[in-house]
Write a protein that holds these residues in place. Structure first.
Motif, short mmCIF file in Angstrom:
data_model
loop_
_atom_site.label_atom_id
_atom_site.label_comp_id
_atom_site.label_asym_id
_atom_site.label_seq_id
_atom_site.Cartn_x
_atom_site.Cartn_y
_atom_site.Cartn_z
N ASP A 1 -9.19 -23.29 17.32
CA ASP A 1 -8.71 -23.10 18.70
C ASP A 1 -9.62 -23.73 19.74
O ASP A 1 -9.34 -23.66 20.93
CB ASP A 1 -8.61 -21.60 19.00
N LEU A 2 -10.75 -24.26 19.29
CA LEU A 2 -11.73 -24.80 20.24
C LEU A 2 -11.73 -26.32 20.16
O LEU A 2 -12.41 -26.90 19.30
CB LEU A 2 -13.12 -24.28 19.89
N GLN A 3 -11.03 -26.93 21.08
CA GLN A 3 -10.90 -28.39 21.01
C GLN A 3 -12.26 -29.07 21.08
O GLN A 3 -13.07 -28.78 21.98
CB GLN A 3 -10.03 -28.88 22.17
N GLY A 4 -12.50 -29.96 20.11
CA GLY A 4 -13.69 -30.80 20.15
C GLY A 4 -14.92 -30.24 19.47
O GLY A 4 -15.92 -30.93 19.34
N TRP A 5 -14.85 -28.98 19.04
CA TRP A 5 -16.04 -28.35 18.45
C TRP A 5 -15.95 -28.36 16.93
O TRP A 5 -14.88 -28.18 16.35
CB TRP A 5 -16.18 -26.91 18.95
N SER A 6 -17.13 -28.54 16.31
CA SER A 6 -17.22 -28.46 14.86
C SER A 6 -18.55 -27.81 14.51
O SER A 6 -19.41 -27.63 15.38
CB SER A 6 -17.12 -29.86 14.23
N GLY A 7 -18.70 -27.48 13.24
CA GLY A 7 -19.98 -26.91 12.83
C GLY A 7 -19.80 -25.88 11.75
O GLY A 7 -18.77 -25.83 11.07
N ASP A 8 -20.83 -25.06 11.60
CA ASP A 8 -20.81 -24.02 10.57
C ASP A 8 -21.51 -22.79 11.11
O ASP A 8 -21.80 -22.72 12.32
CB ASP A 8 -21.47 -24.54 9.29
N ALA A 9 -21.80 -21.85 10.24
CA ALA A 9 -22.34 -20.57 10.69
C ALA A 9 -23.72 -20.71 11.35
O ALA A 9 -24.17 -19.83 12.07
CB ALA A 9 -22.43 -19.60 9.51
N GLU A 10 -24.38 -21.85 11.11
CA GLU A 10 -25.70 -22.06 11.72
C GLU A 10 -25.62 -22.57 13.15
O GLU A 10 -26.55 -22.37 13.95
CB GLU A 10 -26.50 -23.06 10.89
N GLY A 11 -24.51 -23.27 13.47
CA GLY A 11 -24.41 -23.81 14.81
C GLY A 11 -23.13 -24.61 14.97
O GLY A 11 -22.58 -25.13 14.00
N ARG B 1 -20.36 -29.94 20.23
CA ARG B 1 -19.34 -30.84 20.78
C ARG B 1 -20.06 -31.95 21.54
O ARG B 1 -20.97 -31.68 22.34
CB ARG B 1 -18.39 -30.10 21.73
N SER B 2 -19.61 -33.17 21.32
CA SER B 2 -20.12 -34.32 22.08
C SER B 2 -19.03 -34.78 23.04
O SER B 2 -17.84 -34.72 22.72
CB SER B 2 -20.47 -35.48 21.15
N VAL B 3 -19.46 -35.22 24.20
CA VAL B 3 -18.53 -35.76 25.17
C VAL B 3 -19.14 -37.02 25.77
O VAL B 3 -20.34 -37.05 26.05
CB VAL B 3 -18.16 -34.72 26.25
N THR B 4 -18.31 -38.05 25.87
CA THR B 4 -18.78 -39.28 26.50
C THR B 4 -18.18 -39.36 27.90
O THR B 4 -16.96 -39.42 28.07
CB THR B 4 -18.38 -40.52 25.67
N ALA B 5 -19.07 -39.33 28.88
CA ALA B 5 -18.66 -39.34 30.29
C ALA B 5 -18.40 -40.78 30.74
O ALA B 5 -18.86 -41.73 30.10
CB ALA B 5 -19.76 -38.71 31.14
N PRO B 6 -17.69 -40.93 31.86
CA PRO B 6 -17.43 -42.29 32.37
C PRO B 6 -18.73 -43.05 32.70
O PRO B 6 -18.79 -44.25 32.54
CB PRO B 6 -16.59 -42.06 33.63
N ALA B 7 -19.73 -42.32 33.17
CA ALA B 7 -20.99 -42.95 33.56
C ALA B 7 -22.12 -41.95 33.33
O ALA B 7 -21.89 -40.74 33.23
CB ALA B 7 -20.95 -43.38 35.02
N PHE B 8 -23.33 -42.45 33.28
CA PHE B 8 -24.51 -41.60 33.00
C PHE B 8 -24.58 -40.40 33.94
O PHE B 8 -24.76 -39.26 33.50
CB PHE B 8 -25.77 -42.46 33.13
N LEU B 9 -24.39 -40.65 35.26
CA LEU B 9 -24.54 -39.56 36.21
C LEU B 9 -23.42 -38.52 36.08
O LEU B 9 -23.62 -37.35 36.44
CB LEU B 9 -24.62 -40.08 37.65
N ASP B 10 -22.24 -38.92 35.59
CA ASP B 10 -21.18 -37.94 35.32
C ASP B 10 -21.63 -37.00 34.20
O ASP B 10 -21.37 -35.79 34.25
CB ASP B 10 -19.88 -38.64 34.93
#
Ligand SMILES: C[C@H](O)[C@H](O)[C@H]1CNC2=NC(N)=NC(=O)C2=N1
Length: 94
Positions: free
Chosen positions: A16-26, A29-38
């Protein structure tokens, strides 16, 4: 103290959590912004909600790509607190 989630609970939550992955340890989610300051602005917004929740992500910034990693340090794994913060981060990402 919050309990570490069992595998079944975590698997269902991640579905149910878009973009998230992992396991019981952690979870992460990574997101690539349009620009560094975003990306930096997003980090600042996440920092505010994290501080309000007194629950803090590990954050990795590489140019335009920001990775948030969540676990509950005091519990040694992923808890409901992490799911709640992941949902808030998703709202900020939009
Ligand atoms: C005293 C304070 O509430 C704790 O140290 C909080 C701060 N932020 C935290 N963040 C995370 N991710 N896990 C914790 O166990 C945690 N503990």
């Amino acid at each position: 103290m919050a309990d570490v989630l069992g595998n079944d609970t975590l698997t269902a939550a991640l579905a149910d959590l878009q973009g998230w992955s992992g396991d019981a340890e952690g979870i992460e989610r990574s997101v690539t912004a349009p620009a560094f300051l975003d990306g930096i602005r997003l980090v600042a917004e996440v920092a505010h909600v994290a501080e309000q929740a007194d629950h803090h992500p590990d954050i990795d910034i590489r140019w335009r790509t920001v990775t948030f990693r969540l676990s509950t340090h005091s519990a040694g794994g992923v808890t409901e607190k992490d799911l709640a913060l992941a949902r808030q981060i998703n709202e900020l990402i939009g």
